[in-house]
Enzyme design. Structure first.
Site, mmCIF file in Angstrom:
data_model
loop_
_atom_site.group_PDB
_atom_site.id
_atom_site.type_symbol
_atom_site.label_atom_id
_atom_site.label_comp_id
_atom_site.label_asym_id
_atom_site.label_seq_id
_atom_site.Cartn_x
_atom_site.Cartn_y
_atom_site.Cartn_z
ATOM 1 N N LEU A 40 0.878 -1.175 0.000
ATOM 2 C CA LEU A 40 0.000 0.000 0.000
ATOM 3 C C LEU A 40 0.910 1.217 0.000
ATOM 4 O O LEU A 40 1.910 1.236 0.721
ATOM 5 C CB LEU A 40 -0.870 0.040 1.267
ATOM 6 N N ASP A 41 0.559 2.218 -0.775
ATOM 7 C CA ASP A 41 1.332 3.463 -0.776
ATOM 8 C C ASP A 41 1.323 4.073 0.624
ATOM 9 O O ASP A 41 0.414 3.826 1.413
ATOM 10 C CB ASP A 41 0.721 4.474 -1.746
ATOM 11 N N ALA A 42 2.302 4.904 0.904
ATOM 12 C CA ALA A 42 2.369 5.559 2.216
ATOM 13 C C ALA A 42 1.103 6.358 2.502
ATOM 14 O O ALA A 42 0.634 6.394 3.641
ATOM 15 C CB ALA A 42 3.594 6.471 2.291
ATOM 16 N N SER A 44 -1.887 5.680 1.630
ATOM 17 C CA SER A 44 -3.056 4.804 1.729
ATOM 18 C C SER A 44 -3.017 4.098 3.073
ATOM 19 O O SER A 44 -1.955 3.906 3.659
ATOM 20 C CB SER A 44 -3.063 3.777 0.600
ATOM 21 N N ARG A 140 -0.956 2.688 -7.807
ATOM 22 C CA ARG A 140 -1.859 3.827 -7.646
ATOM 23 C C ARG A 140 -3.115 3.709 -8.513
ATOM 24 O O ARG A 140 -3.713 4.698 -8.927
ATOM 25 C CB ARG A 140 -1.118 5.140 -7.890
#
Length: 181
Positions: A40-42, A44, A140
């Site tokens: 997961l992106d930072a 998110s 993303r």
């Protein structure tokens, strides 16, 4: 074999190695030799599965296995029927075309925790919530999909991966649970 469910907080890097400016998964889970099955992106939040088993990690995260992932998405604006239908259908994002997905306009879940820091609010532009389920997960992707239909993502929370869910395993940000396999 270990399987850990973690509710990854906002602004945490999805890695165990040190980062120069941000906290990482190692700041929350102190179990040696486990690794994230997916990312997961930072910016998110939500469910991350961690394991010490390479085969299980592959079954969870490899695109060939098509694990369904459900996200709660707070967007800027109010989706109309056309925007929701665009999201459901294959959507051309330039470098790839998405697979069909399931999307619903929902009310903000009552059980949802507040984000720290809070999401920006603009008095003149309403926000809405979507529930979106994908069987793929490119970089993303959800943010790019909502932006493509004129609904920029403000907050993104993964609530389930396959049969594991934060609704059935309620965890606050930073909390984790060891699952018996």
């Amino acid at each position: 074999m270990k399987l850990i469910l973690l509710n990854k907080p906002f602004n945490v890097m999805c890695q165990f190695s040190a980062h120069p400016t941000r906290t990482t998964l190692a700041d929350y889970v102190k179990i040696p030799h486990i690794y994230p099955a997916g990312r997961l992106d930072a910016d998110s939040e939500g469910l991350i599965l961690l394991t010490d088993d390479g085969q299980l990690q592959n079954r969870i995260s490899h695109p060939d296995h098509k694990q369904a992932k459900t996200y709660l998405v707070q967007v800027e604006g109010t989706p109309d029927r056309a925007a929701l239908e665009q999201l459901r259908q294959p959507l051309d994002l330039g470098d790839f075309i998405t697979m069909p997905c399931t999307v619903k306009h929902i009310h903000e879940p009552e059980w949802l925790w507040p984000r720290n820091p809070p999401v920006r609010q603009r008095a003149s532009i309403p926000t809405s919530w979507l529930s979106l389920t994908l069987s793929e997960g490119k970089n993303r992707q959800v943010r790019r999909m909502t932006a493509a239909v004129g609904l920029p993502t403000l907050r993104l929370i993964r609530i389930s991966i396959g049969g594991y869910s934060l609704e059935t395993h309620p965890l606050l940000p930073g909390e984790w649970q060891n699952i018996q396999l």
